[in-house]
Write a protein that holds these residues in place. Sequence first.
Motif, short mmCIF file in Angstrom:
data_model
loop_
_atom_site.label_atom_id
_atom_site.label_comp_id
_atom_site.label_asym_id
_atom_site.label_seq_id
_atom_site.Cartn_x
_atom_site.Cartn_y
_atom_site.Cartn_z
N THR A 293 34.83 66.17 36.32
CA THR A 293 34.59 65.41 37.54
C THR A 293 34.18 63.99 37.18
OG1 THR A 293 33.83 67.43 38.65
CG2 THR A 293 33.26 65.32 39.69
N VAL A 294 34.89 63.02 37.72
CA VAL A 294 34.63 61.60 37.42
C VAL A 294 34.15 60.90 38.68
CG1 VAL A 294 35.65 59.43 36.63
CG2 VAL A 294 36.43 61.59 35.64
N GLU A 295 33.06 60.15 38.55
CA GLU A 295 32.53 59.39 39.69
C GLU A 295 32.05 58.02 39.21
OE1 GLU A 295 29.67 61.95 42.17
OE2 GLU A 295 29.63 62.84 40.15
N LEU A 296 32.20 57.04 40.06
CA LEU A 296 31.50 55.76 39.90
C LEU A 296 30.54 55.65 41.07
CD1 LEU A 296 30.82 53.01 38.79
CD2 LEU A 296 32.92 52.11 39.82
N ARG A 297 29.26 55.83 40.77
CA ARG A 297 28.25 55.81 41.82
C ARG A 297 27.75 54.39 42.00
NH1 ARG A 297 24.76 61.28 40.19
NH2 ARG A 297 26.56 62.72 40.19
#
Length: 935
Positions: A293-297
Motif C-alpha cells: 500500500t502506497v500513500e503520500l499523506r
Amino acid sequence: MMTVRALIFVFCILFSNSIFSQNTQIVYLSGTDAAHTVDWDFYCTDGQNSGEWTKIPVPSNWELQGFGTYNYGHDWKKANIKLGKEHGLYKHEFEIPASWKGKTVNIVFDGSMTDTEVKINGKLAGEIHQGAFYRFKYDISKLLKYGKINLLEVDVAKHSSNESVNQAERQADFWIFGGIFRPVFLEVLPGSHIKRAAIDAKADGSFKSFIELNGPGLGYSVAVQLFDLEGNQMGQTIRDKIEDGNVEKWISGKFENVKSWNPEWPNLYDMKISLKKGEEVLHETTERIGFRTVELREHDGFYVNGEKVVFKGVNRHSFWPETGRCLSEEHHLTDIRLIKEMNMNAVRCSHYVPDKRFLELCDSLGLFVLDEVTGWQNSYDTIVGPKRVKETILKDENHPSVVIWNHGNEGGWDFANEKGFHEYDIQKRPVIYPWLLRNGADTHHYPAYNYAIGRYINGNDPFMAAELLHGLYDGGLGAGLEEYWKKYQSSPLHAGGFLWVLADEAVLRTDLEGTVYDGDGNHAPDGILGPHREKEGSFYTVKEIWSPVQVKPVTINRRWNGKLFLENKFIFTNLKDCSFEWKAIKTGFDKTENEITGKGTCQSPFTEPGETAAIKVNFGKALQKADLLLFTANDPHGNELYTWSWPVIQTDEKAAELIKMIAGNPSEIEVSESEKAVTVSIPGLEVSLSKMNGTLLSVKNRKGVVSFTGGPVPAGGNTEITDLQWSKEPGKNFTFEITTNNYPEKIKWTLEKNGLLLLEASPLQNELRDIDFFGISFNYPEEKCKGIKWMGRGPYRVWKNRIKGSNMGVWDKTYNNTVTGESFNNLVYPEFKGYHGDLYWAIMQTTESDFTIISETPHLYFQLFKPEKPKHLAGGTHPPFPEGDISFLYEIPAIGTKFKQPEALGPGSSKGYFRGHKGDEGYPIKVWFDFRSKE
C-alpha cells in the motif's frame, strides 16, 4: 549473438508447447537483450558506415555498432559539432505458422530511438511512434501472410519530426543514441483475450483489478487465482461475471495470509487471471505482483504498508560504455546489487522509463522505484505527451517496486499532461515533479545545507531532493552526505534523497582511433561508480552513512566493557532477524600478516525500527593482544550491511611496539659540518640537515640516496627561524632544535644511536582561522614511488567531509595516477594520491630504497602527493593541497560538488578553525623515520 537457427528453434519450442494453450505467446524477432542479439539487415543514411546495406545486431544502439554520429545532448547548441540526424533502416524476415490465423498478433517494440515507422509486407502497421523509451505495439494480424515468410521493415529517425520530442529527449544532459535498443517481439493472443489487466494489491491481501477485453462477448466471466512462487495456490479462486456486451470489468477480493512486499522483504506472488466462457478458458494471463500500500499523506510523508518511508536512493541512467542504452540481464543485476550494497532502498529512473526487466529485478531483489516520463528540461507537447504517459503506465503499472511516477525533470513537463497518470493508474500512486514543490512533496534539487526559508526542514511538506549532492570527479555524493542526513533526520517531514548519479556515463567511441572512452568533458563523469562500475571512495561512505544499522559513537580500548549501542534504521525489519559478528586483529607489519586474536557472534537484540538497543561483544581476552576490533552487521538475507573498525591501542603505544621491533644495535654517531649543512651518520646511514632552517637536505643508506628532503616546512602557514642549535655528546643521541616565530614554534630532530630518526613539531598554540590544511610537509619525487603499505584509514583517500566509509586497517596499494572521472582508459581504484586518515605507520615502496614512517600523533592525516587537476574542472571538486609531496597534517580540506563550493555543504565542510592556550597539553606531530636499507 543468437543465430537464426537458434531463434527458429526457440520459435518452434514456444509454438509447440502452446498450440493448445490459451496463454499469451511471446516470440522474439530480435534478441532478448544486449548479450543475446539477432542480426537484421541495416542501412544507415549518414555518418559512420553509411550508404550501404549491411548487418546490425538487434537490440543495439547503432553508434556503438560503428554507425551514424555520436552526440551528447548539449551538442545541439554547439555550432562546431555536427548534429547527427541520420535514419536507420532495418529489414528482417520471419515466418508465421498457418495455425495463427484467427488469433491476434501484435508486434511489440520495447524501445526505439526515436521516430519509428513500421511496415509489414510493405504496408504501414500504424502511425509513426514518437518517443524513444516506451513500449509500443501494433496489431498486425491483417497484414501477415500465414504459413509464409513475412517482411518487417523499420525506419528509425534519430531525431523526431515533433520538436517537443527533440526538446524533451534529444536536447538533454545525457548521451543521445539511435536505434532499436530494446527487444522486438510478437505477442500472440487468442481471438478473444484480455487486453489489459491492471492490479492494485494492498498490504492487507485485498486487491482490485481492472480487466479490459479486446472485444465484447456473451456469457463471459473472469477468474482470479493467486500462487506463491513455488506454484502453491493461495486461498480460493475469486470469480465474477462480465456483463454481456461489456469490454471492461472490475473485480476485487482478498487473499488471507499473504506477506506484503517491501524492499527489505520483497515477497512476490503470481496472479493468474482467466477469461472464460462457461467452463471454457478463452485466455489466461499471469502477472507477478507484490501486495503493498502506497500513500503520500499531506504535510506528513510517504507511507508504504502504513510505515513512513525515508528513501535512500540514487539516480540511474540505463547505460553501459560498450552498449549505450541497450543493456543485458547482467548489467541490470550489477546495478541493482551495487545499489543495494550501498544500503540504498530506492532508485530514480532518470530521465526516462527503464527496461521492463530492470523493474522485474527491482521487484524481486527489493528496491523502491521512481518511474520517470522523459522531459529533461523541456516537455512533450499535449499531443505526444499523453500517449507517452499512457504507455508508461500500461507497461509498468503492476510492478510493486514502482511507488512514484515522475512527470519529467526540472521543467520537462506540461502540467496538462498530468491527468493521464490519474486516469490510467488504478493504484493512484503519487505523481511528483523533480525539483518542484508540488502535489504535496518538495523535491528541490541540490539544496545548499542551509536551504531554505519556509521549505525543507523549515517547511510544511514532505521533502526529498530528487537530485542531491551532484557528483563530479571525486566530489559530492558521499562528501557532505553525513551532515545533510543528520540535519534532515531532525525533521519529521524528511522523506529521503536521491544522489546524482550512480555511474560515470563514459561511452566507447567507435568513431575514434584506438580505445577511447568519452565522458563529454565534465557532463557525464558524475558517478559514485566508474563507467564499468568501478567503486569510488564515496561508495563506502554512502554504505556506512545509509546502513540501516547504526553504531553509536564509542571508544574501544583494552578496558572496554564490550557494549555497543545499535540504532535500528530499518523500516520493516527487527534487528532480531539480523546477525552480528566481531573479530579482533593483531595487525601485521612489513612482511608479516594480520593475526586474528579472537572472533565470535553476538546475540541479536529484539529491536523494532526506530529503537536503540545494546549488544554485548564477549571478547574475553582477545583485545589484550589486538590492535583493532571489527564489528559486522548482516541483514536477514545474509548480506553485509557494514563492517566498522576501531583501534584498540593509541598511536604512541603502537609506535613504541614497532620501534622496539625495528631498532638496530646502538652505534656511535659521527657529526661533521660544512658551510650549509650538519651531517650525522652511523654505519649504513647518513643524514644532512640545513644549518639555515633545519630542513632535511639529504639521506643516504647502503643502497644509495633516499630522496626524502625539503622538510619540515609549515603547511598552511608562514614562519621565520629565530634560532637553531644542535648537539651531540659522547655516547648520546644527536639533536637539532629549531625555534621559530610562528607554528611550529619548536622543531626537534633526533637521530638515535639505534639508527632511527625522530621529528617533533610542537603543537599549535595561537589562533588560526579559515584553514584549508595545517601541519608540516616534505618532498619526495613522485616518479620514484612504487606503492605504499600503511596502517590507518583506508584503502581510499579521505576528505574532511568524507571520512566515513574509510576503515581502520593495514592497507597496501600500488602507485597509480588515476584522475577520478577522467582516467577511463586506465581507471585504477583506490586512487593512490591524496589525503589519508589516522596514520599509524607507513612503508613507502620506492625505486631507491623503501623507508618506514611511524606516527605517535593521534588522528594525523597523511598527504601522499597531489592528484592531478581534472581538465574540465567545475564547482568545488579540486580542493587545495600543500606545496610538499608528503605531509603530516592536523587539518585537511573538504571537497565540494559540481555546483557548490564545500562551504555550502554544511559546517563540517567549512574551512578549519583552531585556538589554543598556553599550557594546553596538545599533541605535537611526532614522527619516526627509518631510512636504513633493509638489505
